[in-house]
Scaffold this motif. Structure first.
Motif, PDB file in Angstrom:
ATOM      1  N   ASP A 221      -4.325  -2.747  -5.945  1.00 45.26           N
ATOM      2  CA  ASP A 221      -3.516  -1.538  -6.078  1.00 45.26           C
ATOM      3  C   ASP A 221      -2.684  -1.573  -7.362  1.00 45.26           C
ATOM      4  OD1 ASP A 221      -1.190  -3.053  -5.548  1.00 45.26           O
ATOM      5  OD2 ASP A 221      -1.010  -2.347  -3.502  1.00 45.26           O
ATOM      6  N   TYR A 222      -1.898  -0.549  -7.590  1.00 44.09           N
ATOM      7  CA  TYR A 222      -1.159  -0.421  -8.843  1.00 44.09           C
ATOM      8  C   TYR A 222      -0.096  -1.503  -9.027  1.00 44.09           C
ATOM      9  CZ  TYR A 222       2.975   1.510  -6.526  1.00 44.09           C
ATOM     10  OH  TYR A 222       4.094   1.672  -5.753  1.00 44.09           O
ATOM     11  N   GLN A 223       0.264  -2.185  -7.942  1.00 44.39           N
ATOM     12  CA  GLN A 223       1.243  -3.270  -8.033  1.00 44.39           C
ATOM     13  C   GLN A 223       0.572  -4.633  -8.187  1.00 44.39           C
ATOM     14  OE1 GLN A 223       3.415  -2.609  -4.372  1.00 44.39           O
ATOM     15  NE2 GLN A 223       4.891  -1.273  -5.400  1.00 44.39           N
ATOM     16  N   GLY A 224      -0.752  -4.628  -8.337  1.00 44.74           N
ATOM     17  CA  GLY A 224      -1.488  -5.872  -8.513  1.00 44.74           C
ATOM     18  C   GLY A 224      -1.783  -6.616  -7.218  1.00 44.74           C
ATOM     19  N   LYS A 225      -1.627  -5.942  -6.095  1.00 45.83           N
ATOM     20  CA  LYS A 225      -1.819  -6.554  -4.786  1.00 45.83           C
ATOM     21  C   LYS A 225      -3.202  -6.197  -4.238  1.00 45.83           C
ATOM     22  CE  LYS A 225       0.402  -6.238  -0.314  1.00 45.83           C
ATOM     23  NZ  LYS A 225       1.487  -5.632   0.435  1.00 45.83           N
TER      24      LYS A 225
ATOM     25  N   HIS B   8      -5.816  -5.093  -1.647  1.00 45.45           N
ATOM     26  CA  HIS B   8      -5.599  -4.116  -0.592  1.00 45.45           C
ATOM     27  C   HIS B   8      -6.882  -3.913   0.209  1.00 45.45           C
ATOM     28  CE1 HIS B   8      -4.132  -0.365   1.215  1.00 45.45           C
ATOM     29  NE2 HIS B   8      -2.946  -0.674   0.721  1.00 45.45           N
TER      30      HIS B   8
END
Length: 135
Positions: free
Chosen positions: A64-68, A70
């Motif tokens: 995802d956009y936070q680098g997590k 998913h």
């Protein structure tokens, strides 16, 4: 649009088709409908899942956009009690399972992974449409 009625099939990348099909059968109580060297078809949550032989390291997850990393799929169960029961059962069967979480919306969730690293979410709330049609 309105013409799309439901998701009929989901495809999951796996390394070893037979081993993965057996894992799903043993850990998640699925029914194996078809099995060969390249794919297996299993029934789970009123849908067909194709376990497809894929390149090493491939999963259905995304960043995802936070680098997590998913999950791409959420299963629904009917209420917190059922969520807690399946969470306990998966833990007892040795499935990698996260903690039950409060994500700030109705119900509770947890994440589990299959033996190939595909992540799935489980939510304690049935969708209103499902309740209206099938309950």
């Amino acid at each position: 649009m309105g013409a799309l009625k439901r998701i009929g099939t989901t495809y999951l990348p796996v390394q070893d088709v037979k081993e993965s099909a057996n894992w799903y059968e043993e850990k998640l109580d699925v029914v194996i409908n078809y099995l060969d060297d390249e794919k297996a078809i299993v029934d789970m949550a009123n849908q067909s899942f194709f376990l497809v032989k894929a390149e090493l390291g491939e999963t259905s997850n995304f960043i995802d956009y936070q680098g997590k990393e998913h999950f791409s799929c959420t299963f629904e169960v009917d209420g917190l009690r059922n969520l807690e029961e399946i969470h306990k059962r998966l833990l007892e069967r040795g499935v990698p399972v996260g903690e039950i979480e409060n994500r700030g919306h109705a119900g509770r969730n947890f994440v589990f992974s299959d033996l190939n690293g595909n992540k799935f979410d489980v939510w304690s709330e049935l969708s209103p449409d499902f309740k209206r049609r099938y309950k």
